[in-house]
Design an enzyme around this catalytic site. Structure first.
Site, PDB file in Angstrom:
ATOM      1  N   GLU A 139      63.737  23.490   9.731  1.00 37.91           N
ATOM      2  CA  GLU A 139      63.152  22.181   9.392  1.00 37.91           C
ATOM      3  C   GLU A 139      61.681  22.214   8.993  1.00 37.91           C
ATOM      4  OE1 GLU A 139      63.965  19.630  12.743  1.00 37.91           O
ATOM      5  OE2 GLU A 139      66.118  19.690  12.402  1.00 37.91           O
ATOM      6  N   GLU A 246      75.407  22.584  11.477  1.00 35.51           N
ATOM      7  CA  GLU A 246      75.337  21.613  12.587  1.00 35.51           C
ATOM      8  C   GLU A 246      76.149  20.366  12.239  1.00 35.51           C
ATOM      9  OE1 GLU A 246      71.314  20.835  13.906  1.00 35.51           O
ATOM     10  OE2 GLU A 246      70.655  22.856  13.412  1.00 35.51           O
TER      11      GLU A 246
HETATM   12  C1  GLA Z   1      68.294  19.595  14.855  1.00 32.23           C
HETATM   13  C2  GLA Z   1      68.141  20.990  15.444  1.00 32.23           C
HETATM   14  C3  GLA Z   1      69.194  21.252  16.461  1.00 32.23           C
HETATM   15  C4  GLA Z   1      69.388  20.094  17.405  1.00 32.23           C
HETATM   16  C5  GLA Z   1      69.687  18.859  16.608  1.00 32.23           C
HETATM   17  C6  GLA Z   1      69.911  17.675  17.510  1.00 32.23           C
HETATM   18  O1  GLA Z   1      69.279  19.486  13.936  1.00 32.23           O
HETATM   19  O2  GLA Z   1      68.182  22.006  14.485  1.00 32.23           O
HETATM   20  O3  GLA Z   1      68.819  22.373  17.209  1.00 32.23           O
HETATM   21  O4  GLA Z   1      68.237  19.909  18.178  1.00 32.23           O
HETATM   22  O5  GLA Z   1      68.578  18.604  15.785  1.00 32.23           O
HETATM   23  O6  GLA Z   1      70.716  17.993  18.582  1.00 32.23           O
END
Ligand code: GLA
Length: 336
Positions: A139, A246
């Site tokens: 990020e 994710e």
């Molecule tokens: C982001 C992070 C993850 C997690 C999510 C929320 O996507 O990369 O590690 O913290 O937020 O659970």
């Protein structure tokens, strides 16, 4: 809601997808127990939800705490699952001490680079051969505006080059590990173009990077299918591997802040099932560049979305329900 189905007649997701990509799940010490059956039947890859983040592995200067992470790695090995490493360098969940001297003033660039290198080396060497890929930087790209990177302590103290250092240190620590840049909203055109520019710049400089992770925290309307396809094509044009890292599909649109639902409506469940179907149709059609699709959880009894973006509001983002039964979304991602 679904009736309990005969377990033996439910095919394993990872078997169905064997020729396409691995199927992963984020886990934590609780769900490794409560969701063990689903996890070991349907998934052949796992990611630690929080247990390999900086604050979990090095909560204080030079004090590394590997117990929980070690147990997760042992679980993955015992069940013949691959493991993705998440995450080495991020602006969140990194303790303040990392950026401070003993007297509380900010450290200098060289010291921060030393500390970064030490963390990456210690963590990656420990899991060499056991964790096959790492989200090296998470990020770093700004959602809005023209600047590519979001401001953070990393950019303040090291400058934009913190990203190349992180990848170089990671490659040195484990030359066989696949190294990923990972981000959310990675299909939105404005952010997609910035991620592309960032990664292209790294490749042009010879920085060791092997893939782009698209988090895929999606919902029943966003992102559009076209944006997903364009994003895959744009990133793949760099010659890199793509992982969806994710994935969850909220039954609420982002701006829907209703709190009164105790169960998802039929309409939500059916729209979610349609979305899952098309997502996996797209993934299959780009399987030559996609090596892994990881859900950010396993079943609806546990999801971080129960607290985001509305604290304490239940969500139902997965293909298995809270009782661990397959939802219509599950059957939809098998039905091609
Ligand atoms: C982001 C992070 C993850 C997690 C999510 C929320 O996507 O990369 O590690 O913290 O937020 O659970």
């Amino acid at each position: 809601m679904n009736q309990t189905v005969n377990e033996a007649r439910v095919p394993a997701l990872s078997d169905v997808y064997e020729d396409y990509f691995s199927i992963g799940a984020a886990v934590n010490p609780l769900t490794l127990g409560t969701q063990k059956e689903l996890l070991t039947k349907h998934f052949n890859s796992m990611t630690a939800e929080n247990e390999m983040k900086f604050e979990a592995l090095q909560p204080e200067f030079n004090r590394f705490t590997f117990d929980t992470a070690d147990k997760m790695v042992a679980f993955a090995q015992a069940h013949d699952m691959k493991m993705r490493g998440h995450t080495l360098i991020w602006h969140n969940q990194t303790p303040d001490w990392m950026f401070l001297q003993r007297d509380g003033t900010t450290i200098d660039r060289e010291t921060l680079l030393e500390r970064m290198k030490k963390h990456i080396k210690t963590v990656m060497e420990r899991y060499k051969g056991k964790i096959y890929c790492w989200d090296v930087v998470n990020e770093a790209v700004a959602d809005e505006g023209e600047a590519i990177l979001r401001p953070s302590k990393w950019t303040d103290i090291i400058g934009e080059s913190f990203i190349e250092y992180a990848f170089k240190y990671a490659h040195k620590a484990d030359p066989n590990a696949l190294l990923f840049y990972n981000d959310y909203n990675a299909c939105h055109p404005h952010k997609r173009d910035k991620i592309y520019q960032l990664v292209k710049g790294l490749i042009d400089k010879g920085v060791p990077i092997h893939g782009i992770g698209l988090q895929a925290h999606w919902n029943i309307v966003d992102p559009s299918y076209d944006d997903i396809k364009r994003a895959i094509e744009t990133y793949a044009s760099l010659g890199l591997n793509i992982h969806f890292t994710e994935m969850d599909v909220s039954v609420f649109e982002y701006h829907d802040r209703r709190t009164e639902l105790l169960e998802p409506t039929e309409e939500m469940i059916s729209r979610q099932a349609d979305r899952y179907h098309t997502f996996f149709e797209i993934f299959r059609s780009y399987a030559d560049v996609i090596d892994s699709v990881t859900f950010w959880g396993v079943a609806d009894d546990y999801t971080w979305l129960d607290d985001f973006p509305v604290t304490g509001r239940k969500n139902w983002p997965f293909v298995f329900d809270a009782k661990h039964q397959p939802k219509s979304a599950f059957w939809n991602i098998l039905d091609f």
